[in-house]
Scaffold this active site. Structure first.
Site, mmCIF file in Angstrom:
data_model
loop_
_atom_site.group_PDB
_atom_site.id
_atom_site.type_symbol
_atom_site.label_atom_id
_atom_site.label_comp_id
_atom_site.label_asym_id
_atom_site.label_seq_id
_atom_site.Cartn_x
_atom_site.Cartn_y
_atom_site.Cartn_z
ATOM 1 N N ASP A 1 0.806 -1.232 0.000
ATOM 2 C CA ASP A 1 0.000 0.000 0.000
ATOM 3 C C ASP A 1 0.835 1.275 0.000
ATOM 4 O OD1 ASP A 1 0.752 -0.886 2.628
ATOM 5 O OD2 ASP A 1 -0.602 0.597 3.502
ATOM 6 N N GLU B 1 -0.493 -1.860 5.193
ATOM 7 C CA GLU B 1 0.451 -1.786 6.321
ATOM 8 C C GLU B 1 0.335 -0.449 7.045
ATOM 9 O OE1 GLU B 1 3.373 -0.933 8.928
ATOM 10 O OE2 GLU B 1 3.340 0.184 7.049
ATOM 11 N N GLU B 2 -0.018 0.607 6.293
ATOM 12 C CA GLU B 2 0.009 1.964 6.849
ATOM 13 C C GLU B 2 -1.195 2.236 7.748
ATOM 14 O OE1 GLU B 2 2.507 3.781 6.741
ATOM 15 O OE2 GLU B 2 3.672 3.285 4.957
HETATM 16 ZN ZN LIG Z 1 5.229 3.789 6.270
HETATM 17 ZN ZN LIG Z 2 6.584 1.149 5.247
#
Ligand SMILES: [Zn+2]
Ligand SMILES: [Zn+2]
Length: 387
Positions: free
Chosen positions: A76, A133-134
Site C-alpha cells: 500500500d 500496512e500503513e
Molecule cells: Zn510507512
Molecule cells: Zn513502510
C-alpha cells in the site's frame, strides 16, 4: 550473488516505477494485487488471492522436505501529495508510495522469479503480499483470516528500506526492533459560556492545557529510566471565537513503547491524570485509548539468520544498536510465528539530506538496492530451507 539476478533487473525496475506511478491506498490495492498475482502465476506458482481483501499469497515448492518459510512484502501507499519531477511520479494526486512499498513488492517478486528458476531450496516458500500496512493492520487481517493455517510457515521474514542507513548495508537485532503504536483521543467538556464570565463555567481550554503539560510528564516520571517510551500530543482543538469559552476541547496523540507492562502503565497514567484534572477543574474528561500495532519483536535465531542472509547477499550487515520508535504491522505476523525484520539501507551515505525520510512528499525508493533486497529474500529462503 547479485550478479546472478542481473538479467531480471531492467524489468523489475520498470515494474517498481509502474507501481510508483499507480499507488493505491490501504485495502484498495486492486491493480497492484492483480499485477502481483499474474506475475506469480506466470512463474508457475500456486496463487491465492483475496486473503485480507487484496492480499496475495504465492506458494513455491522444491524438494521433499516439509519445512516452510514465509517472505512478506507490503503493497500500500500513503495519502500524501507527491513532490517530484520524475517521469514515474504518482498519477493519482494525493496518493504516494512514500514508504517504498513499491520497492518491497518489486523485490519480493524478483525473489520469486529467482527462486522459481533456480529452486535451490528444499521445502515450501510462501510469498506473502499484504495490503494496508500503513495504519490499517492488513497483516492482522491476513493472520485472522487464517494466513498461517492455510500456508504454514516455520518462520516469517520481512524487510523495510531504511533511508537512515547507507545503501549496501543492513541491520536487525534480536528482540524489539520497532515500537508498539497506541493512540489516545481525549474530550474535555465544560459547559461553555461568555469569556468575560469564566467563573460561570468549567474552562475546557484551561483544563486541556493542564492535561497537555501533565501528560508529557508520564514518560519522564512514571516510566523507569531504563525503559524507552515516547508520548506526543499531536492535535488540540476547540473554540471558535475570542470571546466564547468553548464547551469542549479535543486532544489526540500517540504513544510508542516496546513492552506491554510499559503500555499498561502509560494507559493507566493517562486515565488517572485525566481524572485528576477533571476533578480539579470541574470538567468532564473522556479518554479513548487504542493499541493499534504491537511492538515488532524478532526471535533471536531468526534475527541471526537474517544477518547471515544479508552477508551472503553481499550486504554489510550489523546488529542494530537500538530499536526504532516507528511501528510496523509485521508485528502481528511475528506474534503468530518466529521470524525477523530487516532494515535495508537505501540512503546516500553520510549526506542524509540527500535521502528524504520515509513518509516525506519527495521520498522515492532507491532502485540501486533492488538487487540487494532480492538477494536477501533469496538467501533467507536458501538458509531457512537448506537441503
Ligand atoms: Zn510507512
Ligand atoms: Zn513502510
Amino acid at each position: 550473488m547479485t550478479g546472478e539476478i542481473a538479467d531480471l533487473l531492467p524489468e523489475l525496475v520498470a515494474l517498481r516505477r509502474d507501481l510508483h506511478a499507480h499507488p493505491e491506498l490501504a485495502f484498495k490495492e486492486h491493480r497492484t494485487a492483480g499485477i502481483v498475482a499474474s506475475a506469480l502465476r506466470e512463474l508457475g506458482l500456486e496463487v491465492h488471492e483475496g486473503l485480507g481483501g487484496t492480499g496475495v499469497v504465492g506458494v513455491l515448492r522444491a524438494g521433499t522436505a516439509g519445512r516452510s518459510v514465509g517472505l512478506r512484502a507490503d503493497m500500500d501507499a500513503l495519502p500524501i501529495l507527491e513532490q517530484g519531477q520524475k517521469p514515474y511520479v504518482s498519477r493519482f494526486p494525493g496518493v504516494h508510495h512514500g514508504c517504498g512499498h513499491d520497492g518491497h513488492t518489486a523485490m519480493l517478486l524478483g525473489a520469486a522469479r529467482q527462486l522459481a528458476r533456480t529452486r535451490r531450496f528444499n521445502g515450501t516458500v510462501n510469498f506473502i503480499f499484504q495490503p494496508a500496512e500503513e495504519g490499517r493492520g492488513g497483516a492482522r487481517v491476513m493472520v485472522q483470516e487464517g494466513l498461517f493455517k492455510r500456508f504454514p510457515c516455520d518462520a516469517v521474514y520481512a524487510l523495510h528500506n531504511w533511508p537512515e542507513l547507507p545503501a549496501g548495508t543492513a541491520q536487525t537485532r534480536p528482540g524489539a526492533i520497532m515500537a508498539a503504536a497506541d493512540r489516545f483521543d481525549i474530550v474535555v467538556r465544560g459547559r461553555g459560556g461568555h469569556a468575560a464570565q469564566p467563573h460561570r463555567t468549567p474552562d475546557a481550554v484551561l483544563a486541556a492545557s493542564e492535561l497537555v503539560s501533565q501528560l508529557h510528564t508520564i514518560t519522564s516520571r512514571r516510566i523507569p529510566p531504563t525503559e524507552n517510551a515516547v508520548l506526543s500530543v499531536t492535535r488540540i482543538s476547540g473554540g471558535q471565537s475570542h470571546n466564547v469559552l468553548p464547551s469542549a476541547v479535543e486532544l489526540t496523540g500517540t504513544v510508542r513503547s516496546f513492552d506491554a507492562d510499559v503500555q499498561d502503565t502509560i494507559e493507566a497514567a493517562i486515565r488517572q491524570i485525566a481524572q485528576g484534572v477533571a476533578q480539579a477543574t470541574g470538567t468532564a474528561i473522556e479518554v479513548e485509548y487504542v493499541r493499534y500495532y504491537p511492538a515488532t519483536v524478532n526471535t533471536p535465531q531468526e534475527a541471526a539468520l537474517a544477518l547471515r542472509a544479508a552477508e551472503a547477499a553481499g550486504l554489510k550487515a550489523s546488529m542494530a544498536p537500538s530499536a526504532a520508535f516507528t511501528s510496523e504491522d509485521f508485528a502481528f505476523m511475528l506474534q503468530a510465528r518466529p521470524g525477523a525484520y530487516l532494515w535495508l539501507g537505501q540512503g546516500a551515505g553520510s549526506r542524509r539530506e540527500d535521502s528524504p525520510s520515509l513518509h516525506h512528499p519527495s521520498y522515492d525508493f532507491n532502485d540501486e538496492v533492488l538487487p540487494l533486497g532480492i538477494s536477501w529474500f533469496v538467501q533467507v529462503a536458501s538458509l531457512a530451507l537448506a537441503s
